[in-house]
Motif scaffolding. Structure first.
Motif, PDB file in Angstrom:
ATOM      1  N   SER A  77       0.854  -1.183   0.000  1.00 43.84           N
ATOM      2  CA  SER A  77       0.000   0.000   0.000  1.00 43.84           C
ATOM      3  C   SER A  77       0.887   1.228   0.000  1.00 43.84           C
ATOM      4  CB  SER A  77      -0.901   0.019   1.230  1.00 43.84           C
ATOM      5  OG  SER A  77      -1.933  -0.915   1.112  1.00 43.84           O
ATOM      6  N   TYR A  78       0.494   2.237  -0.749  1.00 43.01           N
ATOM      7  CA  TYR A  78       1.253   3.485  -0.830  1.00 43.01           C
ATOM      8  C   TYR A  78       0.385   4.593  -0.260  1.00 43.01           C
ATOM      9  CZ  TYR A  78       4.546   0.841  -3.537  1.00 43.01           C
ATOM     10  OH  TYR A  78       5.472  -0.102  -3.922  1.00 43.01           O
ATOM     11  N   ILE A  79       0.918   5.232   0.749  1.00 47.47           N
ATOM     12  CA  ILE A  79       0.140   6.213   1.511  1.00 47.47           C
ATOM     13  C   ILE A  79       0.707   7.606   1.286  1.00 47.47           C
ATOM     14  CG2 ILE A  79      -0.667   6.895   3.797  1.00 47.47           C
ATOM     15  CD1 ILE A  79      -0.243   3.984   4.682  1.00 47.47           C
ATOM     16  N   CYS A  80      -0.170   8.522   0.957  1.00 42.50           N
ATOM     17  CA  CYS A  80       0.191   9.935   0.798  1.00 42.50           C
ATOM     18  C   CYS A  80      -0.120  10.643   2.119  1.00 42.50           C
ATOM     19  CB  CYS A  80      -0.624  10.532  -0.342  1.00 42.50           C
ATOM     20  SG  CYS A  80      -0.371  12.287  -0.621  1.00 42.50           S
ATOM     21  N   VAL A  81       0.830  11.409   2.616  1.00 36.84           N
ATOM     22  CA  VAL A  81       0.671  12.101   3.891  1.00 36.84           C
ATOM     23  C   VAL A  81       1.033  13.574   3.693  1.00 36.84           C
ATOM     24  CG1 VAL A  81       1.333  12.182   6.313  1.00 36.84           C
ATOM     25  CG2 VAL A  81       1.356   9.995   5.093  1.00 36.84           C
ATOM     26  N   VAL A  82       0.153  14.449   4.107  1.00 33.69           N
ATOM     27  CA  VAL A  82       0.407  15.887   3.947  1.00 33.69           C
ATOM     28  C   VAL A  82       0.539  16.517   5.320  1.00 33.69           C
ATOM     29  CG1 VAL A  82      -0.422  18.057   2.984  1.00 33.69           C
ATOM     30  CG2 VAL A  82      -0.862  15.900   1.780  1.00 33.69           C
ATOM     31  N   ALA A  83       1.572  17.307   5.479  1.00 37.01           N
ATOM     32  CA  ALA A  83       1.823  17.970   6.759  1.00 37.01           C
ATOM     33  C   ALA A  83       1.331  19.409   6.710  1.00 37.01           C
ATOM     34  CB  ALA A  83       3.307  17.936   7.094  1.00 37.01           C
ATOM     35  N   HIS A  84       0.620  19.762   7.751  1.00 38.28           N
ATOM     36  CA  HIS A  84       0.165  21.129   7.961  1.00 38.28           C
ATOM     37  C   HIS A  84       1.310  21.919   8.579  1.00 38.28           C
ATOM     38  CE1 HIS A  84      -2.421  24.269   9.829  1.00 38.28           C
ATOM     39  NE2 HIS A  84      -3.320  23.910   8.938  1.00 38.28           N
ATOM     40  N   GLN A  85       1.332  23.214   8.353  1.00 36.89           N
ATOM     41  CA  GLN A  85       2.456  24.010   8.868  1.00 36.89           C
ATOM     42  C   GLN A  85       2.452  24.139  10.375  1.00 36.89           C
ATOM     43  OE1 GLN A  85       2.904  27.879   7.122  1.00 36.89           O
ATOM     44  NE2 GLN A  85       3.300  27.094   5.062  1.00 36.89           N
ATOM     45  N   THR A  86       1.274  24.146  10.964  1.00 39.01           N
ATOM     46  CA  THR A  86       1.200  24.430  12.396  1.00 39.01           C
ATOM     47  C   THR A  86       0.451  23.346  13.136  1.00 39.01           C
ATOM     48  OG1 THR A  86      -0.839  25.691  12.111  1.00 39.01           O
ATOM     49  CG2 THR A  86       1.222  26.917  11.997  1.00 39.01           C
ATOM     50  N   GLY A  87       0.629  23.341  14.432  1.00 43.32           N
ATOM     51  CA  GLY A  87      -0.093  22.382  15.254  1.00 43.32           C
ATOM     52  C   GLY A  87       0.719  21.128  15.463  1.00 43.32           C
ATOM     53  N   ALA A  88       0.495  20.496  16.586  1.00 45.57           N
ATOM     54  CA  ALA A  88       1.233  19.281  16.901  1.00 45.57           C
ATOM     55  C   ALA A  88       0.659  18.081  16.162  1.00 45.57           C
ATOM     56  CB  ALA A  88       1.187  19.038  18.411  1.00 45.57           C
ATOM     57  N   ASN A  89      -0.643  18.019  16.059  1.00 43.56           N
ATOM     58  CA  ASN A  89      -1.307  16.937  15.326  1.00 43.56           C
ATOM     59  C   ASN A  89      -1.460  17.386  13.888  1.00 43.56           C
ATOM     60  OD1 ASN A  89      -2.801  14.764  14.532  1.00 43.56           O
ATOM     61  ND2 ASN A  89      -4.686  15.407  15.543  1.00 43.56           N
TER      62      ASN A  89
ATOM     63  N   LEU B  21      -0.219  15.908  10.781  1.00 41.15           N
ATOM     64  CA  LEU B  21      -0.102  15.027   9.628  1.00 41.15           C
ATOM     65  C   LEU B  21      -1.476  14.512   9.237  1.00 41.15           C
ATOM     66  CD1 LEU B  21       3.048  12.829  10.329  1.00 41.15           C
ATOM     67  CD2 LEU B  21       2.877  14.987   9.072  1.00 41.15           C
ATOM     68  N   PHE B  22      -1.775  14.608   7.940  1.00 43.29           N
ATOM     69  CA  PHE B  22      -3.046  14.126   7.419  1.00 43.29           C
ATOM     70  C   PHE B  22      -2.748  12.982   6.448  1.00 43.29           C
ATOM     71  CE2 PHE B  22      -5.816  17.263   9.233  1.00 43.29           C
ATOM     72  CZ  PHE B  22      -4.961  18.290   9.532  1.00 43.29           C
ATOM     73  N   PHE B  23      -3.325  11.823   6.761  1.00 39.50           N
ATOM     74  CA  PHE B  23      -3.014  10.604   6.030  1.00 39.50           C
ATOM     75  C   PHE B  23      -4.102  10.291   5.015  1.00 39.50           C
ATOM     76  CE2 PHE B  23       0.525   8.720   8.445  1.00 39.50           C
ATOM     77  CZ  PHE B  23       0.527   9.524   9.564  1.00 39.50           C
ATOM     78  N   GLY B  24      -3.685   9.904   3.808  1.00 39.52           N
ATOM     79  CA  GLY B  24      -4.628   9.342   2.863  1.00 39.52           C
ATOM     80  C   GLY B  24      -4.930   7.893   3.234  1.00 39.52           C
ATOM     81  N   THR B  25      -5.915   7.316   2.547  1.00 38.67           N
ATOM     82  CA  THR B  25      -6.293   5.933   2.842  1.00 38.67           C
ATOM     83  C   THR B  25      -5.445   4.926   2.095  1.00 38.67           C
ATOM     84  OG1 THR B  25      -7.992   6.042   1.147  1.00 38.67           O
ATOM     85  CG2 THR B  25      -8.674   6.528   3.401  1.00 38.67           C
ATOM     86  N   GLY B  26      -4.606   5.408   1.178  1.00 44.14           N
ATOM     87  CA  GLY B  26      -3.672   4.524   0.504  1.00 44.14           C
ATOM     88  C   GLY B  26      -4.182   3.946  -0.806  1.00 44.14           C
ATOM     89  N   THR B  27      -3.245   3.547  -1.652  1.00 48.46           N
ATOM     90  CA  THR B  27      -3.518   2.780  -2.873  1.00 48.46           C
ATOM     91  C   THR B  27      -2.854   1.431  -2.715  1.00 48.46           C
ATOM     92  OG1 THR B  27      -3.683   4.689  -4.358  1.00 48.46           O
ATOM     93  CG2 THR B  27      -3.062   2.577  -5.346  1.00 48.46           C
ATOM     94  N   ARG B  28      -3.639   0.396  -2.849  1.00 42.57           N
ATOM     95  CA  ARG B  28      -3.121  -0.970  -2.740  1.00 42.57           C
ATOM     96  C   ARG B  28      -2.635  -1.413  -4.112  1.00 42.57           C
ATOM     97  NH1 ARG B  28      -0.656  -4.346   0.608  1.00 42.57           N
ATOM     98  NH2 ARG B  28      -0.244  -6.156  -0.703  1.00 42.57           N
ATOM     99  N   LEU B  29      -1.328  -1.587  -4.268  1.00 47.34           N
ATOM    100  CA  LEU B  29      -0.739  -2.013  -5.535  1.00 47.34           C
ATOM    101  C   LEU B  29      -0.368  -3.482  -5.472  1.00 47.34           C
ATOM    102  CD1 LEU B  29       0.494  -1.393  -8.348  1.00 47.34           C
ATOM    103  CD2 LEU B  29       2.638  -0.876  -7.158  1.00 47.34           C
ATOM    104  N   THR B  30      -0.783  -4.221  -6.479  1.00 43.74           N
ATOM    105  CA  THR B  30      -0.403  -5.633  -6.612  1.00 43.74           C
ATOM    106  C   THR B  30       0.314  -5.789  -7.936  1.00 43.74           C
ATOM    107  OG1 THR B  30      -2.346  -6.333  -5.351  1.00 43.74           O
ATOM    108  CG2 THR B  30      -1.199  -8.014  -6.657  1.00 43.74           C
ATOM    109  N   VAL B  31       1.535  -6.299  -7.872  1.00 43.55           N
ATOM    110  CA  VAL B  31       2.315  -6.574  -9.072  1.00 43.55           C
ATOM    111  C   VAL B  31       2.311  -8.078  -9.292  1.00 43.55           C
ATOM    112  CG1 VAL B  31       4.554  -6.350 -10.205  1.00 43.55           C
ATOM    113  CG2 VAL B  31       3.763  -4.572  -8.612  1.00 43.55           C
ATOM    114  N   ILE B  32       1.859  -8.490 -10.471  1.00 43.06           N
ATOM    115  CA  ILE B  32       1.757  -9.923 -10.751  1.00 43.06           C
ATOM    116  C   ILE B  32       2.781 -10.316 -11.818  1.00 43.06           C
ATOM    117  CG2 ILE B  32      -0.633 -10.075 -10.034  1.00 43.06           C
ATOM    118  CD1 ILE B  32      -1.451  -9.925 -12.960  1.00 43.06           C
ATOM    119  N   PRO B  33       3.278 -11.566 -11.718  1.00 44.66           N
ATOM    120  CA  PRO B  33       4.309 -11.993 -12.675  1.00 44.66           C
ATOM    121  C   PRO B  33       3.738 -12.209 -14.078  1.00 44.66           C
ATOM    122  CG  PRO B  33       3.880 -13.706 -11.042  1.00 44.66           C
ATOM    123  CD  PRO B  33       3.023 -12.536 -10.665  1.00 44.66           C
TER     124      PRO B  33
END
Lengths: 113, 114
Positions: A87-99, A101-113
């Protein structure tokens, strides 16, 4: 409202092919954007971190782009390998505040042979 | 360096039982965090500790308590587990508190409450 949205939710590709994952965000004021890789049953591991002034950043076969004007980012994977399945997760940080980081729900990648 | 370690890896609890999730880091980081990860949702911050001796609530603190035992260790306690707390819990640490510090995650604890 500060949000991070990722697309697609899931993706299946053949080994050796390229793919691009998308991330749109509304976080403001923006500080930086990160892409994490999370293998099944493991914790997220950082791939790249990009600030406002960076348009492109590479980490091996992973290349992240950032358009701060349109609030979009992409992660491009070149010549995919079976070990890229994760899974690949995108996370964006806000400039201020302790809490700040805002997380995306992710993209699940499957690589098949 | 082991990085961030968590114990246990898996746990099953009955409703109302209590337990403590343990987290330790060997990177001499000042800040530590507890997140939960649920299907279809991004990671959500439960509690964090900006430095040894301080703890603060995150986005979803209800039903949890934390203890920053020392600089290395940060534990998460569920006093009376509820099915809504079924989740995967991740501990993370960073050198400092702020937008530019990278967070390093542990392997996670998968908790099921029945």
């Amino acid at each position: 409202k500060n949000q991070v949205e990722q697309s697609p939710q899931s993706l299946i590709i053949l080994e050796g092919k390229n793919c691009t994952l998308q991330c749109n965000y509304t976080v403001s004021p923006f500080s930086n954007l990160r892409w994490y890789k999370q293998d099944t049953g493991r914790g997220p591991v950082s791939l790249t971190i990009m600030t406002f002034s960076e348009n492109t950043k590479s980490n091996g076969r992973y290349t992240a782009t950032l358009d701060a004007d349109t609030k979009q980012s992409s992660l491009h994977i070149t010549a995919s390998q079976l070990s890229d399945s994760a899974s690949y997760i995108c996370v964006v940080a806000h400039q201020t505040g302790a809490n700040n980081l805002f997380f995306g729900t992710g993209t699940r990648l499957t690589v098949i042979p | 360096n082991a990085g961030v370690t968590q114990t246990p890896k898996f746990q099953v609890l009955k409703t109302g039982q209590s337990m403590t999730l343990q987290c330790a880091q060997d990177m001499n980081h000042n800040s530590m965090y507890w997140y939960r990860q649920d299907p279809g949702m991004g990671l959500r911050l439960i509690y964090y500790s900006a430095s040894e001796g301080t703890t603060d609530k995150g986005e979803v603190p209800n039903g949890y308590n934390v203890s920053r035992l020392n600089k290395r260790e940060f534990s998460l306690r569920l006093e009376s587990a509820a099915p809504s707390q079924t989740s995967v819990y991740f501990c993370a640490s960073s050198e400092g508190q702020g937008a530019f510090y990278e967070q390093y995650f542990g392997p996670g604890t998968r908790l099921t409450v029945t």
